[in-house]
Design an enzyme around this catalytic site. Structure first.
Site, PDB file in Angstrom:
ATOM      1  N   LYS A 131       1.062  10.149   5.651  1.00 48.20           N
ATOM      2  CA  LYS A 131       1.471   8.762   5.987  1.00 48.20           C
ATOM      3  C   LYS A 131       2.253   8.018   5.498  1.00 48.20           C
ATOM      4  O   LYS A 131       2.581   6.745   5.387  1.00 48.20           O
ATOM      5  CB  LYS A 131       0.045   7.866   5.445  1.00 48.20           C
ATOM      6  CG  LYS A 131      -1.005   7.879   6.232  1.00 48.20           C
ATOM      7  CD  LYS A 131      -2.880   7.763   6.095  1.00 48.20           C
ATOM      8  CE  LYS A 131      -3.730   8.375   6.572  1.00 48.20           C
ATOM      9  NZ  LYS A 131      -4.804   7.608   6.231  1.00 48.20           N
ATOM     10  N   TYR A 186     -15.011   1.190  -7.131  1.00 46.73           N
ATOM     11  CA  TYR A 186     -16.008   2.151  -6.804  1.00 46.73           C
ATOM     12  C   TYR A 186     -16.678   1.742  -8.088  1.00 46.73           C
ATOM     13  O   TYR A 186     -18.442   1.903  -8.582  1.00 46.73           O
ATOM     14  CB  TYR A 186     -16.284   3.174  -6.726  1.00 46.73           C
ATOM     15  CG  TYR A 186     -15.366   2.838  -5.137  1.00 46.73           C
ATOM     16  CD1 TYR A 186     -15.576   3.145  -4.015  1.00 46.73           C
ATOM     17  CD2 TYR A 186     -13.788   3.744  -5.101  1.00 46.73           C
ATOM     18  CE1 TYR A 186     -14.851   3.366  -3.773  1.00 46.73           C
ATOM     19  CE2 TYR A 186     -12.785   3.679  -4.165  1.00 46.73           C
ATOM     20  CZ  TYR A 186     -13.574   3.139  -3.054  1.00 46.73           C
ATOM     21  OH  TYR A 186     -13.024   3.748  -2.001  1.00 46.73           O
ATOM     22  N   ARG A 221     -10.884  10.127   1.904  1.00 46.75           N
ATOM     23  CA  ARG A 221     -10.707  10.296   2.826  1.00 46.75           C
ATOM     24  C   ARG A 221     -11.949  11.586   3.363  1.00 46.75           C
ATOM     25  O   ARG A 221     -12.408  11.878   4.603  1.00 46.75           O
ATOM     26  CB  ARG A 221      -9.339  11.218   3.026  1.00 46.75           C
ATOM     27  CG  ARG A 221      -8.439  10.198   3.400  1.00 46.75           C
ATOM     28  CD  ARG A 221      -7.090  11.317   3.394  1.00 46.75           C
ATOM     29  NE  ARG A 221      -5.880   9.443   3.394  1.00 46.75           N
ATOM     30  CZ  ARG A 221      -4.775   9.778   3.246  1.00 46.75           C
ATOM     31  NH1 ARG A 221      -3.870  11.271   2.790  1.00 46.75           N
ATOM     32  NH2 ARG A 221      -4.083   8.779   3.105  1.00 46.75           N
ATOM     33  N   GLU A 244       7.125  -7.468   0.979  1.00 44.23           N
ATOM     34  CA  GLU A 244       6.088  -6.728   1.935  1.00 44.23           C
ATOM     35  C   GLU A 244       5.029  -8.059   1.257  1.00 44.23           C
ATOM     36  O   GLU A 244       4.176  -8.938   2.417  1.00 44.23           O
ATOM     37  CB  GLU A 244       5.622  -5.575   1.693  1.00 44.23           C
ATOM     38  CG  GLU A 244       6.221  -4.347   2.630  1.00 44.23           C
ATOM     39  CD  GLU A 244       5.445  -4.174   3.329  1.00 44.23           C
ATOM     40  OE1 GLU A 244       5.002  -4.561   4.213  1.00 44.23           O
ATOM     41  OE2 GLU A 244       6.479  -3.033   4.368  1.00 44.23           O
ATOM     42  N   LYS A 250      -1.768  -1.657  -3.813  1.00 43.02           N
ATOM     43  CA  LYS A 250      -2.760  -0.618  -3.371  1.00 43.02           C
ATOM     44  C   LYS A 250      -2.157   1.145  -3.893  1.00 43.02           C
ATOM     45  O   LYS A 250      -1.258   0.776  -3.377  1.00 43.02           O
ATOM     46  CB  LYS A 250      -3.815  -0.425  -2.693  1.00 43.02           C
ATOM     47  CG  LYS A 250      -4.421   0.475  -2.265  1.00 43.02           C
ATOM     48  CD  LYS A 250      -5.261   0.382  -1.147  1.00 43.02           C
ATOM     49  CE  LYS A 250      -6.189   1.554  -0.720  1.00 43.02           C
ATOM     50  NZ  LYS A 250      -7.104   2.144   0.620  1.00 43.02           N
ATOM     51  N   LYS A 253       0.467  -1.144  -0.317  1.00 43.35           N
ATOM     52  CA  LYS A 253       0.175  -0.482  -0.093  1.00 43.35           C
ATOM     53  C   LYS A 253       1.052   0.891   0.218  1.00 43.35           C
ATOM     54  O   LYS A 253       1.570   1.479   0.579  1.00 43.35           O
ATOM     55  CB  LYS A 253      -1.144   0.270   1.428  1.00 43.35           C
ATOM     56  CG  LYS A 253      -1.706   1.444   1.454  1.00 43.35           C
ATOM     57  CD  LYS A 253      -3.349   1.514   2.591  1.00 43.35           C
ATOM     58  CE  LYS A 253      -3.895   2.324   1.860  1.00 43.35           C
ATOM     59  NZ  LYS A 253      -4.970   2.017   3.492  1.00 43.35           N
ATOM     60  N   SER A 258     -10.214   5.510  -4.303  1.00 40.45           N
ATOM     61  CA  SER A 258     -11.170   6.503  -5.364  1.00 40.45           C
ATOM     62  C   SER A 258     -11.039   7.504  -6.212  1.00 40.45           C
ATOM     63  O   SER A 258     -11.311   8.131  -6.698  1.00 40.45           O
ATOM     64  CB  SER A 258     -11.834   7.455  -3.195  1.00 40.45           C
ATOM     65  OG  SER A 258     -10.175   8.055  -2.961  1.00 40.45           O
TER      66      SER A 258
END
Ligand code: PBG
Length: 324
Positions: free
Chosen positions: A218, A314, A206, A234, A249, A196, A275
Site C-alpha cells: 500500500k 481494541y 487484515r 496531510e 495511525k 496513515k 491490531s
C-alpha cells in the site's frame, strides 16, 4: 547532603502522584473498533488477535449496549464482506442493503446515543484487497475518490455520525464533505485518517477482514514511515478540506507524529492503537514476559501524553475496567 530541590517529593506516595499526574485516561478517550460478520449468532475469534472477535450483527448490537453501559461512547465499525460481493469497483461498499448499512441502522436503533463512526475505504470490498480501484496495476486516485463519496453518503443515509476515510487518496476529504453537503448531511462528521503510514502492524486486522492486498503493497498511497513533515502537511490539508478530527495511525511507533500534529492543528487529534500493537501485547503477555494490564494502561497513557485527544483501541473495554 544539602539539596535545594528534591524531585522525589512529588513521587513519594500514591496520593501526591495522582494529584500531580499530567495525564489520565477516562472512558471518554476511547473509540471501540468492531468487526461485523454476516449471519446470526456467529462469533469468530481472530487468530492473530486473541480475545477479539468478529461478531454477527445480533451479537454486535448486544455488545454495543454493553459498551454504552460501561461509559464508552463511540464505535468504529468494519464489516467482513462476502467473497462473492467483491470486485474491482468495490460497489458493495455503497449497497444500501449491504452489511455495513444494515449494521449502522440496527445499532442506531438499539442504542441511539452511541456515536457510530464508519471506516471508509474499498479494501474489504475489493477483489484486489486494495483501498482503491486498480487499473493497469495501479491504484487510481480520482475514480476511487468518487467511489468513497458514494460510500460515505450511503453510510450517512443509514445513520452514521462520522465517516472515517482510511484510504489515503488525495482530495477525498474535500470531495466527501462536498458530497455530504450536497445531500444535506450537514450533521455528519469526518474523522480523517490523515497521517496513515504503510505499516507492517496492520497484519492482524487484515486477517480479521480477510482484506490483505492481493498484489504489491500500500506504499503508493499510505505514508512512508521515514517521514514526519509530510504528516503535518496531510493533516493541515485534510482540515482545510473539512475534516473535523484528524488521525495518526499507527500509534505506538508514531508518538512523535501524534505530538507534532497536535501542536500544529486546532481540531481534536485521534490515534489508532492498531491490531499489531494489540497482538504484540497479547503475545508477550501470553508468554509471561510482560504484565498485560500494566502494558495496556502504560501504552494508552503514552498516546494520550503524546497528544491524542481520542484513541481508537481494541483495549477500550479492558482499559475502562482497569481504570474504574
Ligand atoms: C482499511 C483499514 C486498515 C486498518 C483500518 N482501516 C488496514 C489497512 O489499511 O491495510 C488497520 C487497523 C488495524 O490494524 O487495527 N483501509
Amino acid at each position: 547532603m544539602y539539596l535545594q530541590k528534591r524531585n522525589r517529593i512529588l513521587r513519594s506516595n500514591p496520593a501526591i502522584r495522582s494529584l500531580v499526574a499530567e495525564t489520565s485516561l477516562t472512558a471518554n478517550d476511547f473509540i471501540v473498533p468492531l468487526f461485523i460478520d454476516e449471519g446470526e449468532n456467529v462469533k469468530t475469534e481472530i487468530a492473530s488477535m486473541p480475545g477479539y472477535f468478529r461478531n454477527s450483527l445480533d451479537i454486535t448490537v448486544k455488545e454495543v449496549k454493553e459498551l454504552w453501559a460501561m461509559g464508552l461512547k463511540s464505535i468504529l465499525i468494519f464489516v467482513k464482506a462476502k467473497d462473492e460481493t467483491k470486485d474491482n469497483t468495490g460497489k458493495e461498499a455503497w449497497n444500501p442493503d449491504g452489511l455495513m448499512q444494515r449494521s449502522i441502522k440496527a445499532i442506531k436503533n438499539a442504542c441511539p446515543e452511541m456515536l457510530i463512526m464508519t471506516d471508509v475505504a474499498l479494501d474489504p470490498y475489493s477483489s484486489y484487497g486494495h483501498d482503491g480501484i486498480v487499473k493497469d496495476g495501479e491504484i487510481v486516485n480520482d475514480e476511487t475518490v468518487e467511489a468513497l463519496v458514494k460510500m460515505s453518503i450511503s453510510h450517512a443515509k443509514a445513520g452514521a455520525d462520522f465517516v472515517a476515510p482510511s484510504d489515503m487518496m488525495d482530495g477525498r476529504i474535500g470531495a466527501i464533505r462536498k458530497g455530504l453537503e450536497e445531500n444535506n448531511f450537514t450533521k455528519v462528521g469526518i474523522m480523517a485518517y490523515s497521517a496513515k503510514y504503510a505499516s507492517c502492524f496492520y497484519g492482524p486486522f487484515r486477517d480479521a477482514l480477510d482484506s490483505a492486498p492481493g498484489f504489491g503493497d500500500k506504499k503508493s498511497y499510505q505514508m512512508n514511515y521515514a517521514n514526519r513533515t509530510e504528516a503535518i502537511k496531510e493533516a493541515l490539508q485534510d482540515i482545510e478540506e473539512g475534516a473535523d478530527i484528524v488521525m495518526v495511525k499507527p500509534a505506538l511507533s508514531y508518538l512523535d507524529i501524534i505530538r507534532e500534529v497536535k501542536n500544529a492543528v486546532q481540531v481534536p487529534v485521534s490515534a489508532y492503537n492498531i491490531s499489531g500493537e494489540y497482538a504484540m501485547i497479547k503475545a508477550a503477555a501470553k508468554m509471561g514476559w510482560i504484565d498485560e494490564n500494566k502494558a495496556i494502561i502504560e501504552t494508552l497513557t503514552s498516546m494520550k501524553r503524546a497528544g491524542a485527544d481520542l484513541i481508537a483501541t481494541y483495549f477500550a473495554r479492558d482499559a475502562v475496567k482497569l481504570i474504574s
